[in-house]
Design an enzyme around this catalytic site. Structure first.
Site, PDB file in Angstrom:
ATOM      1  N   LYS A 127      11.173   2.471 -12.462  1.00 53.97           N
ATOM      2  CA  LYS A 127      11.535   2.824 -13.834  1.00 53.97           C
ATOM      3  C   LYS A 127      12.991   3.244 -13.863  1.00 53.97           C
ATOM      4  O   LYS A 127      13.388   4.211 -13.209  1.00 53.97           O
ATOM      5  CB  LYS A 127      10.646   3.952 -14.346  1.00 53.97           C
ATOM      6  CG  LYS A 127      11.035   4.386 -15.751  1.00 53.97           C
ATOM      7  CD  LYS A 127      10.078   5.394 -16.340  1.00 53.97           C
ATOM      8  CE  LYS A 127      10.564   5.801 -17.720  1.00 53.97           C
ATOM      9  NZ  LYS A 127       9.712   6.833 -18.309  1.00 53.97           N
ATOM     10  N   LYS A 149      10.128  -1.439 -15.244  1.00 52.55           N
ATOM     11  CA  LYS A 149      10.457  -1.061 -16.607  1.00 52.55           C
ATOM     12  C   LYS A 149      11.926  -0.698 -16.728  1.00 52.55           C
ATOM     13  O   LYS A 149      12.383   0.093 -15.919  1.00 52.55           O
ATOM     14  CB  LYS A 149       9.594   0.147 -16.989  1.00 52.55           C
ATOM     15  CG  LYS A 149       9.920   0.758 -18.316  1.00 52.55           C
ATOM     16  CD  LYS A 149       9.004   1.891 -18.601  1.00 52.55           C
ATOM     17  CE  LYS A 149       9.472   2.526 -19.883  1.00 52.55           C
ATOM     18  NZ  LYS A 149       9.037   3.884 -19.983  1.00 52.55           N
TER      19      LYS A 149
HETATM   20  C1  PBG Z   1       8.534   8.598 -20.705  1.00 54.14           C
HETATM   21  C2  PBG Z   1       8.505   7.195 -21.208  1.00 54.14           C
HETATM   22  C3  PBG Z   1       9.552   6.526 -21.832  1.00 54.14           C
HETATM   23  C4  PBG Z   1       9.076   5.249 -22.147  1.00 54.14           C
HETATM   24  C5  PBG Z   1       7.753   5.180 -21.720  1.00 54.14           C
HETATM   25  N1  PBG Z   1       7.427   6.392 -21.118  1.00 54.14           N
HETATM   26  C6  PBG Z   1      10.900   6.971 -22.232  1.00 54.14           C
HETATM   27  C7  PBG Z   1      11.810   7.617 -21.313  1.00 54.14           C
HETATM   28  O1  PBG Z   1      11.672   7.568 -20.090  1.00 54.14           O
HETATM   29  O2  PBG Z   1      12.745   8.219 -21.845  1.00 54.14           O
HETATM   30  C8  PBG Z   1       9.871   4.174 -22.826  1.00 54.14           C
HETATM   31  C9  PBG Z   1       9.114   3.076 -23.446  1.00 54.14           C
HETATM   32  C10 PBG Z   1       9.911   2.227 -24.369  1.00 54.14           C
HETATM   33  O3  PBG Z   1      11.136   2.361 -24.516  1.00 54.14           O
HETATM   34  O4  PBG Z   1       9.282   1.354 -24.987  1.00 54.14           O
HETATM   35  N2  PBG Z   1       7.345   9.252 -20.801  1.00 54.14           N
END
Ligand code: PBG
Length: 327
Positions: free
Chosen positions: A195, A248
């Site tokens: 991520k 991601k």
């Molecule tokens: C954090 C989380 C995020 C997303 C999913 N889980 C945002 C972040 O890390 O700031 C992003 C998902 C998206 O942008 O569609 N719990």
């Protein structure tokens, strides 16, 4: 005059022949729809930067999930917006927290829908970071304990899969151990393993009200420049007990997706995130892109790059289109 012997165009002549030799196929079974749940009744609030996506109260969420299931979408991913936020993200692991309520309602009303829960603290903390903050820094181990409690509370509510997205070191191990101690040794973990600290999460932070109130997430999420590190992250998560791993965002990281699928051969998910969705929506609204074709090209490319599962805010549209095409 040069006459090529080998002519790839022979297999592109008609739609039927193209269909016969097509390599990658998006299947409805690969789709996971992210949904946002809020307190209240009858709430259906559209997210400005994510058209066709809503903050939903539990009653509305059930309707939305039923529609998704009727389209053949096998799973939803839940994000919660709590009634109140505090320094330790209390509602994330509260017995009657918003996600816990939502899971119970979905499991009571839609028997065969797979309910996945996002396990993180950022929507629940007043500072918007994904863990416990002390001396301006997110503290790893104290956060692990709360993430494990959150995951167990989701499992108790009936969640089918838990998906930690916080990027603390050792969180998959901590969650696996806590699940086993609580008797949930059969609950799969879908780990957000690779991520990245991405600008593409912008619209999501409006949707989930989870923007960090100071600083950024660069001290825990990955540097977009790194791919070898993604391999190490996945290896660690698998060792700690993850059943599925995730990359991601998806579109700017197809190379990472490809490498992970090739290296590990485990089920890999890719999250086509909010900013990737919003770019297409915005350009389509300006008349600059054909939305349906762009959507299918993006989702198919993610599958071609190695994703077994695709998390997408386009899940409903894609499922409808696949159905109309008889696939
Ligand atoms: C954090 C989380 C995020 C997303 C999913 N889980 C945002 C972040 O890390 O700031 C992003 C998902 C998206 O942008 O569609 N719990």
């Amino acid at each position: 005059m040069y006459h090529p012997l080998f002519r790839p165009r022979r297999l592109r002549a008609t739609e039927t022949i193209r269909r016969m030799v097509r390599e990658a196929h998006l299947r409805v079974d690969a789709l996971i729809l992210p949904l946002f749940v809020v307190h209240g009744r009858g709430v259906r609030r559209e997210i400005a930067s994510m058209p066709d996506n809503f903050q939903l109260s539990v009653d509305e969420l059930v309707k939305e999930a039923k529609e998704a299931a009727a389209l053949g979408i096998p799973a939803v991913l839940l994000f919660g917006l709590p009634a109140t936020k505090d320094g330790v993200g209390s509602e994330a692991y509260a017995r009657d927290g918003i996600v816990q309520q939502a899971v119970r309602a979905l499991k009571d009303s839609i028997s065969d829908l797979v309910v996945i829960t996002d396990v993180c603290l950022c929507e629940y903390t007043s500072h918007g970071h994904c863990g416990i903050v002390d001396r301006g820094r997110v503290q790893n181990e104290p956060t692990l304990e709360l993430l494990a409690r959150t995951a167990v509370s989701h499992a108790e509510a009936g969640a089918d899969v838990v998906a930690p997205s916080d990027m603390m070191d050792g969180r998959v191990g901590a969650i696996r151990e806590a699940l086993e101690e609580a008797g949930y040794d059969e609950k799969p973990i879908l780990a957000y393993s690779a991520k990245y600290a991405s600008a593409f999460y912008g619209p999501f932070r409006e949707a989930a009200d989870s923007a960090p109130q100071f600083g950024d997430r660069c001290a825990y999420q990955m540097d977009p420049a790194n791919a070898d590190e993604a391999i190490r992250e996945v290896a660690l998560d698998l060792e700690e007990g993850a059943d599925m791993v995730m990359v991601k965002p998806a579109l700017a990281y197809l190379d990472v997706l490809w490498r992970i699928k090739a290296e590990f051969g485990v089920p890999v998910a890719a999250y086509n995130v909010s900013g990737e969705f919003a770019m297409v929506k915005a350009a389509a609204r300006l008349g600059w892109l054909d939305e349906e074709r762009t959507m299918m090209e993006i989702l198919t490319s993610i599958v071609r790059a190695g994703a077994d599962l695709v998390l997408t805010y386009y899940a409903r549209d894609a499922a409808r289109l696949l159905r109309a095409q008889g696939r």
